[in-house]
Design a protein around this motif. Structure first.
Motif, short mmCIF file in Angstrom:
data_model
loop_
_atom_site.label_atom_id
_atom_site.label_comp_id
_atom_site.label_asym_id
_atom_site.label_seq_id
_atom_site.Cartn_x
_atom_site.Cartn_y
_atom_site.Cartn_z
N TYR A 1 0.87 -1.19 0.10
CA TYR A 1 0.18 0.18 -0.09
C TYR A 1 0.84 1.32 0.10
N ARG A 2 2.02 1.05 0.09
CA ARG A 2 2.94 2.20 0.27
C ARG A 2 4.29 2.12 -0.71
N CYS A 3 4.39 3.11 -1.57
CA CYS A 3 5.60 3.04 -2.69
C CYS A 3 6.04 4.55 -2.88
N GLU B 1 6.44 9.61 -1.77
CA GLU B 1 5.92 8.72 -1.14
C GLU B 1 4.38 8.75 -1.63
N ASP C 1 0.51 6.39 -1.59
CA ASP C 1 -0.27 5.44 -1.05
C ASP C 1 -1.21 4.88 -2.01
#
Length: 141
Positions: free
Chosen positions: A26-28, A76, A78
Protein backbone atom coordinates in the motif's frame (compact mmCIF):
# COMPACT_ATOMS: atom_id res chain seq x y z
CA UNK A 1 6.75 -8.10 -15.79
CA UNK A 2 4.10 -7.21 -18.27
CA UNK A 3 2.69 -4.12 -19.92
CA UNK A 4 -0.71 -2.57 -19.23
CA UNK A 5 -2.59 0.34 -20.75
CA UNK A 6 -4.87 2.51 -18.65
CA UNK A 7 -5.44 6.16 -17.89
CA UNK A 8 -5.26 8.85 -15.26
CA UNK A 9 -8.48 10.20 -13.80
CA UNK A 10 -9.44 13.85 -13.31
CA UNK A 11 -7.85 13.85 -9.83
CA UNK A 12 -4.46 12.69 -11.16
CA UNK A 13 -4.83 9.07 -9.99
CA UNK A 14 -3.95 5.96 -11.91
CA UNK A 15 -5.14 2.45 -11.21
CA UNK A 16 -2.14 0.28 -10.45
CA UNK A 17 -2.61 -3.02 -12.31
CA UNK A 18 -3.64 -5.75 -9.85
CA UNK A 19 -0.60 -7.84 -10.81
CA UNK A 20 1.70 -5.12 -9.42
CA UNK A 21 -0.25 -4.29 -6.26
CA UNK A 22 0.84 -7.34 -4.31
CA UNK A 23 4.50 -6.50 -4.84
CA UNK A 24 4.03 -2.81 -4.06
CA UNK A 25 1.80 -3.18 -1.03
CA UNK A 26 0.00 0.00 0.00
CA UNK A 27 3.03 2.29 0.15
CA UNK A 28 5.55 3.08 -2.60
CA UNK A 29 7.76 5.82 -4.02
CA UNK A 30 7.17 7.58 -7.34
CA UNK A 31 10.02 9.52 -8.92
CA UNK A 32 11.39 10.71 -12.23
CA UNK A 33 12.77 7.95 -14.36
CA UNK A 34 14.89 8.14 -17.44
CA UNK A 35 13.61 8.42 -21.00
CA UNK A 36 10.68 10.70 -19.98
CA UNK A 37 8.95 8.11 -17.81
CA UNK A 38 8.28 7.75 -14.08
CA UNK A 39 9.42 4.98 -11.76
CA UNK A 40 7.36 3.39 -9.02
CA UNK A 41 9.47 1.60 -6.43
CA UNK A 42 8.24 -0.74 -3.70
CA UNK A 43 9.52 0.69 -0.41
CA UNK A 44 12.05 -2.14 0.03
CA UNK A 45 13.54 -1.54 -3.42
CA UNK A 46 13.58 2.24 -2.90
CA UNK A 47 15.59 1.79 0.30
CA UNK A 48 18.10 -0.42 -1.55
CA UNK A 49 18.37 2.16 -4.32
CA UNK A 50 18.91 4.95 -1.78
CA UNK A 51 21.72 2.95 -0.14
CA UNK A 52 23.47 2.80 -3.51
CA UNK A 53 22.95 6.52 -4.12
CA UNK A 54 24.31 7.33 -0.65
CA UNK A 55 27.60 5.66 -1.62
CA UNK A 56 28.18 7.93 -4.62
CA UNK A 57 30.99 10.49 -4.23
CA UNK A 58 29.53 13.84 -3.14
CA UNK A 59 32.57 15.64 -4.58
CA UNK A 60 31.52 14.52 -8.09
CA UNK A 61 29.10 17.00 -9.73
CA UNK A 62 27.63 14.29 -12.00
CA UNK A 63 26.94 12.05 -9.02
CA UNK A 64 25.21 14.91 -7.18
CA UNK A 65 23.05 15.65 -10.23
CA UNK A 66 22.18 11.97 -10.57
CA UNK A 67 21.09 11.77 -6.93
CA UNK A 68 19.03 14.96 -7.28
CA UNK A 69 17.28 13.64 -10.39
CA UNK A 70 15.81 10.75 -8.42
CA UNK A 71 15.71 11.92 -4.81
CA UNK A 72 14.57 15.54 -5.11
CA UNK A 73 11.67 14.50 -7.34
CA UNK A 74 10.55 11.50 -5.29
CA UNK A 75 7.23 11.34 -3.46
CA UNK A 76 5.85 8.66 -1.22
CA UNK A 77 2.51 7.39 -2.41
CA UNK A 78 -0.33 5.40 -0.92
CA UNK A 79 -2.32 2.95 -2.99
CA UNK A 80 -5.95 3.12 -1.87
CA UNK A 81 -8.36 0.19 -1.51
CA UNK A 82 -9.47 0.62 -5.13
CA UNK A 83 -5.85 0.28 -6.28
CA UNK A 84 -5.44 3.96 -7.18
CA UNK A 85 -2.21 5.90 -6.80
CA UNK A 86 -2.02 9.69 -7.06
CA UNK A 87 0.66 11.04 -9.39
CA UNK A 88 1.65 14.66 -8.62
CA UNK A 89 1.17 17.20 -11.41
CA UNK A 90 4.89 18.01 -11.57
CA UNK A 91 5.75 14.37 -12.26
CA UNK A 92 2.93 14.00 -14.80
CA UNK A 93 4.29 17.05 -16.63
CA UNK A 94 7.84 15.64 -16.63
CA UNK A 95 6.60 12.41 -18.27
CA UNK A 96 4.08 14.18 -20.56
CA UNK A 97 1.23 12.20 -19.02
CA UNK A 98 -2.09 13.82 -19.78
CA UNK A 99 -4.63 10.97 -19.85
CA UNK A 100 -3.57 7.66 -21.42
CA UNK A 101 -0.61 5.80 -19.98
CA UNK A 102 1.30 2.55 -20.12
CA UNK A 103 2.65 0.77 -17.05
CA UNK A 104 5.57 -1.60 -17.55
CA UNK A 105 6.94 -4.07 -15.00
CA UNK A 106 10.71 -3.86 -15.07
CA UNK A 107 12.83 -5.93 -12.67
CA UNK A 108 12.77 -3.99 -9.35
CA UNK A 109 10.35 -1.21 -10.31
CA UNK A 110 7.43 -0.19 -12.49
CA UNK A 111 7.71 2.36 -15.26
CA UNK A 112 4.85 4.73 -16.05
CA UNK A 113 4.78 6.22 -19.56
CA UNK A 114 2.41 8.44 -21.49
CA UNK A 115 1.14 6.30 -24.36
CA UNK A 116 2.62 8.78 -26.85
CA UNK A 117 6.09 8.70 -25.24
CA UNK A 118 5.91 4.89 -24.96
CA UNK A 119 5.09 4.49 -28.66
CA UNK A 120 7.95 6.78 -29.66
CA UNK A 121 10.41 5.04 -27.33
CA UNK A 122 9.38 1.62 -28.64
CA UNK A 123 9.91 2.70 -32.23
CA UNK A 124 13.35 4.13 -31.41
CA UNK A 125 14.48 1.08 -29.46
CA UNK A 126 13.13 -1.57 -31.83
CA UNK A 127 15.91 -4.10 -32.42
CA UNK A 128 16.13 -6.56 -35.27
CA UNK A 129 16.65 -10.24 -34.38
CA UNK A 130 20.32 -9.87 -35.39
CA UNK A 131 20.74 -6.84 -33.13
CA UNK A 132 19.06 -8.65 -30.25
CA UNK A 133 21.45 -11.57 -30.68
CA UNK A 134 24.43 -9.20 -30.82
CA UNK A 135 23.32 -7.37 -27.66
CA UNK A 136 22.79 -10.67 -25.82
CA UNK A 137 26.31 -11.73 -26.76
CA UNK A 138 27.76 -8.38 -25.72
CA UNK A 139 26.01 -8.50 -22.33
CA UNK A 140 26.86 -12.16 -21.79
CA UNK A 141 23.24 -13.34 -21.77
Amino acid sequence: MGKYQNSIDAKGRMIVPAKYREELGYRCVVTRGMDKCLYIYPMVQWEKFMEKLAKLPTADANARAFVRHFYANAVEGDIDKQGRLGIPQELREYANIEKDLVTVGLLDKIEIWSRKEWSEAEEEAELSPNNIAAQMAEYGI
